[in-house]
Design a protein around this motif. Structure first.
Motif, short mmCIF file in Angstrom:
data_model
loop_
_atom_site.label_atom_id
_atom_site.label_comp_id
_atom_site.label_asym_id
_atom_site.label_seq_id
_atom_site.Cartn_x
_atom_site.Cartn_y
_atom_site.Cartn_z
N THR A 1 0.84 -1.19 0.00
CA THR A 1 0.00 0.00 0.00
C THR A 1 0.87 1.24 0.00
OG1 THR A 1 -0.13 0.01 2.40
CG2 THR A 1 -1.92 -1.08 1.24
N SER A 2 0.35 2.26 -0.64
CA SER A 2 1.06 3.54 -0.76
C SER A 2 0.27 4.59 0.00
CB SER A 2 1.16 3.91 -2.24
OG SER A 2 1.53 5.25 -2.39
N GLU A 3 1.00 5.44 0.69
CA GLU A 3 0.36 6.50 1.46
C GLU A 3 1.24 7.75 1.32
OE1 GLU A 3 -1.17 7.14 6.08
OE2 GLU A 3 0.26 5.57 5.59
N VAL A 4 0.63 8.90 1.29
CA VAL A 4 1.41 10.14 1.21
C VAL A 4 1.00 11.03 2.37
CG1 VAL A 4 2.06 12.14 -0.18
CG2 VAL A 4 1.52 9.98 -1.30
N PRO B 1 -2.66 14.73 3.73
CA PRO B 1 -2.64 15.97 2.94
C PRO B 1 -4.03 16.44 2.56
CG PRO B 1 -1.95 14.13 1.60
CD PRO B 1 -2.23 13.58 2.96
N LEU C 1 6.58 16.32 1.31
CA LEU C 1 5.76 15.11 1.37
C LEU C 1 6.60 13.94 1.84
CD1 LEU C 1 4.04 15.46 -2.14
CD2 LEU C 1 3.18 16.28 0.07
N PHE D 1 6.41 9.86 1.53
CA PHE D 1 5.74 8.74 0.88
C PHE D 1 6.02 7.49 1.72
CE2 PHE D 1 4.56 10.64 -3.23
CZ PHE D 1 5.29 11.83 -3.16
N LEU E 1 5.49 3.42 1.93
CA LEU E 1 5.09 2.18 1.25
C LEU E 1 5.08 1.09 2.31
CD1 LEU E 1 7.40 2.51 -1.89
CD2 LEU E 1 5.04 3.32 -1.60
N PHE F 1 10.20 7.52 1.66
CA PHE F 1 11.06 8.50 0.99
C PHE F 1 10.37 9.85 1.00
CE2 PHE F 1 8.96 8.95 -3.16
CZ PHE F 1 8.21 7.79 -3.25
#
Lengths: 343, 153
Positions: free
Chosen positions: B25-28, B48, B57, B59, B61, B148
């Motif tokens: 899963t990706s989250e920002v 955000p 930002l 990121f 993962l 990152f």
């Protein structure tokens, strides 16, 4: 180009179409090349741009195969940043004189945000830090883009009616016209500030106007507070010139009597006082009746000038002597001499 | 209501998860600095709501092995979105690409060719994809997180 600018309405129409093009470019976010071009702007990613992020992974299965997985897509919409800058472009005090009207100060207003934005302009003429208060009579937009105030061609600003609409990073020159009080005296300075405020809103950095950003997002006040100003100064330069004329007479006998044949050397001194300078200063002096101009006797600062109307600064006109002194700074003087013979 | 349930079933990632042993899963998050009344600046990471150029930002993962056997040679790649300037990997072991993922290496090993034919060392801003290769297999039921940073251009 110069001719185009002089045609009423022509330059203005050009400007309007340019603004419209910019609006189209900003709204056509699907066009990748336009987006890329705009992303290069110092103001940053255009408002309304969508940032999508996702990751992919591969790994080996115990059974020996390989599998891959793609993450969810996170989408962020870039909101509109409201920022503005105002800078005087005069490069110093603007010379003026007591009682003058329509004296021009020039400012550049720049959209430092990332969306198309209109700006509300105000001129403040009652501010401190000066010796007198100019009276700001109008604000004019350099609507034909000529870079100088063109009366009748440039649009007079009316708050709310023609707030300049600027694309990100675009700027426009604004002229503030003022009257100088008659009582201002030599060397005094008068200050006028131009204020530009984003029409969407302003306030402390971070203040958010929900849903009012370009592209459907929010509008957020940036570091400038979306409210900027700069000052411009008028300086009263009451330069004045004084002419002093003197004569030396030499008679044919070595004396100083005024008899036929006596040579009179006239000496004209133009002295500029006050502050600033006087442009296109000229000396013209008629040959007195009863005397005749002596050819080849005109000098300026001791250097001879020809009698003919040619490239040098002076000539004999047939009835008098004319010398062009150009721009003379306050405190400087120019001396012209010529001779006549008494008839 | 029936329509809602149908939509929900369609949107839920369970079907996708069933195919993959490892979930990704990706989250920002956006970094916000607030200054309290005593003048102390605090940095917090928030979801955000609003991003504007210059925002920082993070990121995140997240991966998890939902299977019953270990997954080995786990390699995760994330292309940097166009409007984001890469600002460094927080998790160790990252390799970078400045050519869209064709070649990977440590930042010091990458160079950018200038228009005049010369080249210069790559900087963080040149990076357009980041990748981690996990040395150890992910055992069943375990997972982790890779982070990152980026700045909205």
């Amino acid at each position: 180009m110069r001719d185009l600018r002089l045609m009423p309405g022509c330059g203005f129409a050009k400007r309007e179409s340019r603004l419209r093009l910019r609006c189209m470019a900003a709204s056509a976010l699907a066009a990748g090349t336009l987006c890329a071009a705009q992303a290069a702007h110092a103001a940053g990613t255009p408002a309304g741009t969508i940032i999508n992020n996702s990751a992919t992974a591969t790994y080996d299965l115990p059974s020996g195969g390989q599998d891959s997985v793609t993450s969810n897509i996170v989408s962020l919409t870039v909101d509109e940043l409201l920022d503005v800058s105002v800078a005087s472009t005069d490069g110093g005090d603007v010379a003026t004189f007591p009682g003058a009207a329509n004296q021009v100060l020039t400012f550049r207003v720049t959209n430092a945000g990332n969306g198309n934005e209109s700006f509300v302009l105000t001129a403040l003429d009652t501010v401190g830090g000066d010796d007198f208060n100019p009276s700001a009579t109008s604000i004019v937009i350099d609507s034909n883009g000529s870079g100088v105030y063109d009366p009748g061609l440039d649009s007079v600003y009316v708050a709310g009616a023609n707030n300049p609409l600027l694309a990100p990073d675009a700027s426009v020159l604004i002229f503030v016209l003022s009257s100088i009080p008659a009582g201002a005296t030599d060397g005094q300075r008068g200050r006028v500030d131009l204020v530009a405020v984003a029409a969407t809103g302003s306030g402390a950095p971070g203040t958010t106007f929900a849903g009012q950003g370009q592209g459907g997002g929010d509008a957020v006040v940036g570091a400038t507070g979306a409210d900027a100003e700069d000052d411009g100064f008028y300086a009263v330069s009451a330069a004045s010139v004084a002419f002093v004329k003197s004569a030396d007479v030499v008679d044919p006998f070595g004396g100083a009597t005024r008899v036929p044949g006596s040579i009179i050397t006239y000496r004209l001194v133009a002295s500029v006082s006050g502050s600033g300078s006087l442009a296109n200063l000229r000396i013209a002096d008629a040959i007195p009746a009863g005397s005749s101009f002596r050819a080849g006797t005109i000098t300026l600062e001791g250097a001879p000038l020809s009698d003919a109307a040619d490239a040098d600064a002076g000539e004999y006109t047939g009835s008098g002597v004319a010398v062009r002194l150009g721009t003379v700074a306050a405190g400087a003087a120019r001396t012209v001499t010529f001779q006549v013979a008494i008839d | 209501m029936k329509l809602f349930l149908t939509l929900l079933a369609f949107l839920l990632p369970s079907a996708a998860l069933a195919q993959n042993q490892v979930a990704l899963t990706s989250e920002v998050l956006v970094e916000r600095t607030t200054t309290d009344a005593s003048g102390v600046a605090r940095v917090s990471l928030e979801a955000p709501g609003v991003v504007t150029p210059g925002d920082r930002l993070v990121f995140v993962l997240s991966y998890r092995n939902n299977g019953t056997a270990p997954a080995s040679d786990f390699v995760v790649s994330n292309p940097i979105p166009d409007s984001v300037s890469f600002d460094g990997a927080e998790s160790p072991g990252a390799v970078y690409s400045i050519d869209g993922g064709r070649t990977w290496g440590a930042l010091a090993a990458l160079s950018v060719r200038n228009a005049d034919g010369s080249s210069r060392p790559a900087t963080l801003a040149d990076v357009n994809s980041v990748q981690w290769r996990l040395a150890q297999p992910i055992s069943a039921g375990s997972g982790g997180e890779l982070r990152f940073r980026g700045i909205v251009k």
